[in-house]
Design a protein around this motif. Structure first.
Motif, PDB file in Angstrom:
ATOM      1  N   MET A 294       3.269  -2.407   9.049  1.00 32.69           N
ATOM      2  CA  MET A 294       4.663  -1.396   9.190  1.00 32.69           C
ATOM      3  C   MET A 294       5.887  -2.257   8.757  1.00 32.69           C
ATOM      4  N   ILE A 295       6.961  -1.762   7.825  1.00 27.70           N
ATOM      5  CA  ILE A 295       7.930  -2.481   7.470  1.00 27.70           C
ATOM      6  C   ILE A 295       9.209  -1.437   7.756  1.00 27.70           C
ATOM      7  N   LEU A 296      10.183  -2.241   8.446  1.00 25.60           N
ATOM      8  CA  LEU A 296      11.297  -1.812   8.814  1.00 25.60           C
ATOM      9  C   LEU A 296      12.348  -2.036   7.833  1.00 25.60           C
ATOM     10  N   HIS A 297      13.244  -0.975   7.355  1.00 26.25           N
ATOM     11  CA  HIS A 297      14.304  -1.156   6.426  1.00 26.25           C
ATOM     12  C   HIS A 297      15.667  -0.775   7.160  1.00 26.25           C
TER      13      HIS A 297
ATOM     14  N   TYR B 276      27.200  -2.634   3.936  1.00 24.88           N
ATOM     15  CA  TYR B 276      26.030  -3.013   4.271  1.00 24.88           C
ATOM     16  C   TYR B 276      25.024  -3.540   3.543  1.00 24.88           C
ATOM     17  N   ARG B 277      24.129  -4.658   3.818  1.00 18.69           N
ATOM     18  CA  ARG B 277      23.059  -4.702   2.976  1.00 18.69           C
ATOM     19  C   ARG B 277      21.826  -4.491   3.741  1.00 18.69           C
ATOM     20  N   ASN B 278      20.596  -4.196   3.002  1.00 14.60           N
ATOM     21  CA  ASN B 278      19.298  -3.656   3.273  1.00 14.60           C
ATOM     22  C   ASN B 278      18.518  -4.974   3.575  1.00 14.60           C
ATOM     23  N   GLU B 279      17.871  -5.049   4.840  1.00 16.89           N
ATOM     24  CA  GLU B 279      16.858  -6.218   5.003  1.00 16.89           C
ATOM     25  C   GLU B 279      15.641  -5.367   5.454  1.00 16.89           C
ATOM     26  N   ASP B 280      14.531  -6.044   5.052  1.00 19.79           N
ATOM     27  CA  ASP B 280      13.068  -5.623   5.193  1.00 19.79           C
ATOM     28  C   ASP B 280      12.583  -6.577   6.337  1.00 19.79           C
ATOM     29  N   VAL B 281      12.075  -5.835   7.404  1.00 16.30           N
ATOM     30  CA  VAL B 281      11.668  -6.835   8.616  1.00 16.30           C
ATOM     31  C   VAL B 281      10.133  -6.144   8.801  1.00 16.30           C
ATOM     32  N   ASP B 282       9.153  -7.057   8.746  1.00 17.39           N
ATOM     33  CA  ASP B 282       7.747  -6.670   8.872  1.00 17.39           C
ATOM     34  C   ASP B 282       7.398  -6.717  10.404  1.00 17.39           C
ATOM     35  N   ARG B 283       6.686  -5.834  10.877  1.00 12.10           N
ATOM     36  CA  ARG B 283       6.608  -5.402  12.307  1.00 12.10           C
ATOM     37  C   ARG B 283       5.050  -5.340  12.286  1.00 12.10           C
ATOM     38  N   PRO B 284       4.276  -6.223  12.449  1.00 13.40           N
ATOM     39  CA  PRO B 284       2.742  -6.061  12.641  1.00 13.40           C
ATOM     40  C   PRO B 284       2.109  -5.729  13.891  1.00 13.40           C
ATOM     41  N   ASN B 285       2.861  -6.032  15.070  1.00 12.91           N
ATOM     42  CA  ASN B 285       2.310  -5.888  16.545  1.00 12.91           C
ATOM     43  C   ASN B 285       2.850  -4.406  16.784  1.00 12.91           C
ATOM     44  N   CYS B 286       2.895  -3.546  16.220  1.00  7.97           N
ATOM     45  CA  CYS B 286       3.184  -2.204  16.965  1.00  7.97           C
ATOM     46  C   CYS B 286       2.211  -1.116  16.727  1.00  7.97           C
ATOM     47  N   MET B 287       2.382  -0.266  17.608  1.00  9.32           N
ATOM     48  CA  MET B 287       1.252   0.923  17.791  1.00  9.32           C
ATOM     49  C   MET B 287       1.958   2.290  17.098  1.00  9.32           C
TER      50      MET B 287
ATOM     51  N   TYR C 286      -0.804  19.801  11.321  1.00 10.12           N
ATOM     52  CA  TYR C 286      -0.640  18.778  10.303  1.00 10.12           C
ATOM     53  C   TYR C 286       0.184  17.714  10.916  1.00 10.12           C
ATOM     54  N   VAL C 287       0.105  16.665  10.414  1.00  8.10           N
ATOM     55  CA  VAL C 287       0.933  15.610  10.557  1.00  8.10           C
ATOM     56  C   VAL C 287       2.312  15.537   9.987  1.00  8.10           C
ATOM     57  N   HIS C 288       3.285  15.372  10.679  1.00  7.32           N
ATOM     58  CA  HIS C 288       4.635  15.522  10.174  1.00  7.32           C
ATOM     59  C   HIS C 288       5.509  14.466  10.347  1.00  7.32           C
ATOM     60  N   GLY C 289       4.959  13.424  11.194  1.00  4.85           N
ATOM     61  CA  GLY C 289       5.615  11.999  11.406  1.00  4.85           C
ATOM     62  C   GLY C 289       4.760  11.313  12.276  1.00  4.85           C
ATOM     63  N   PHE C 290       5.440  10.197  12.862  1.00  3.21           N
ATOM     64  CA  PHE C 290       4.556   9.372  13.779  1.00  3.21           C
ATOM     65  C   PHE C 290       5.487   9.038  15.047  1.00  3.21           C
TER      66      PHE C 290
ATOM     67  N   THR D 134       8.441   2.145   6.677  1.00  2.00           N
ATOM     68  CA  THR D 134       7.438   2.236   5.449  1.00  2.00           C
ATOM     69  C   THR D 134       6.138   2.154   6.673  1.00  2.00           C
ATOM     70  N   ILE D 135       5.184   3.217   6.668  1.00  2.00           N
ATOM     71  CA  ILE D 135       4.131   3.178   7.406  1.00  2.00           C
ATOM     72  C   ILE D 135       3.028   3.675   6.420  1.00  2.00           C
ATOM     73  N   ARG D 136       2.203   2.834   6.204  1.00  2.00           N
ATOM     74  CA  ARG D 136       0.998   3.120   5.329  1.00  2.00           C
ATOM     75  C   ARG D 136       1.313   3.261   3.868  1.00  2.00           C
ATOM     76  N   GLY D 137       2.441   2.717   3.485  1.00  2.00           N
ATOM     77  CA  GLY D 137       2.862   2.821   2.119  1.00  2.00           C
ATOM     78  C   GLY D 137       3.800   4.195   2.009  1.00  2.00           C
ATOM     79  N   VAL D 138       4.358   4.826   2.862  1.00  2.00           N
ATOM     80  CA  VAL D 138       5.029   6.069   2.925  1.00  2.00           C
ATOM     81  C   VAL D 138       6.327   5.722   3.512  1.00  2.00           C
ATOM     82  N   LYS D 139       7.529   6.221   2.971  1.00  2.35           N
ATOM     83  CA  LYS D 139       8.775   5.963   3.656  1.00  2.35           C
ATOM     84  C   LYS D 139       9.073   7.115   4.509  1.00  2.35           C
TER      85      LYS D 139
END
Length: 105
Positions: free
Chosen positions: A1-4, A20-31, A48-52, A69-74
């Motif tokens: 998962m990536i935070l923008h 503002y500037r955008n910064e991407d942060v990888d969060r590998p240890n979340c559920m 149907y799934v409408h979010g997480f 971004t979760i599983r390639g979807v923003k």
């Protein structure tokens, strides 16, 4: 998962709005858990799934105006960020936030 996340640069533009500037942060240890919603018009259909729902560590830098971004979807953050600590020993700190697909109402 990536935070923008949006990071304030400390500068302002000509109309005195912050820049503002955008910064991407990888969060590998979340559920991540799906948020489901039944179809309003057909009770025989499947949900149907409408979010997480996202569960992360207390120090997660996310804010309500950021994207994920979760599983390639923003996704957009949906609502406020909840942060907590165990009231008995102050350990096991965490945060929870919900996300919804970009463009979903």
């Amino acid at each position: 998962m990536i935070l923008h996340i949006r990071v304030d640069t400390g500068e302002t533009n000509s109309s005195n709005d912050p820049i503002y500037r955008n910064e991407d942060v990888d969060r590998p240890n979340c559920m991540v858990a799906p948020r489901v919603k039944p179809e309003a018009f057909d009770y025989n259909s499947v949900t149907y799934v409408h979010g997480f729902d996202v569960y992360d560590t207390y120090d997660c830098p996310i804010t309500a105006s950021d994207k994920v971004t979760i599983r390639g979807v923003k996704y957009n953050v949906d609502g406020e960020i909840s942060r907590w600590a165990n009231p008995y020993d102050g350990q096991k700190k965490g945060c929870h936030y919900a996300v919804k697909a970009v463009g979903y109402n």
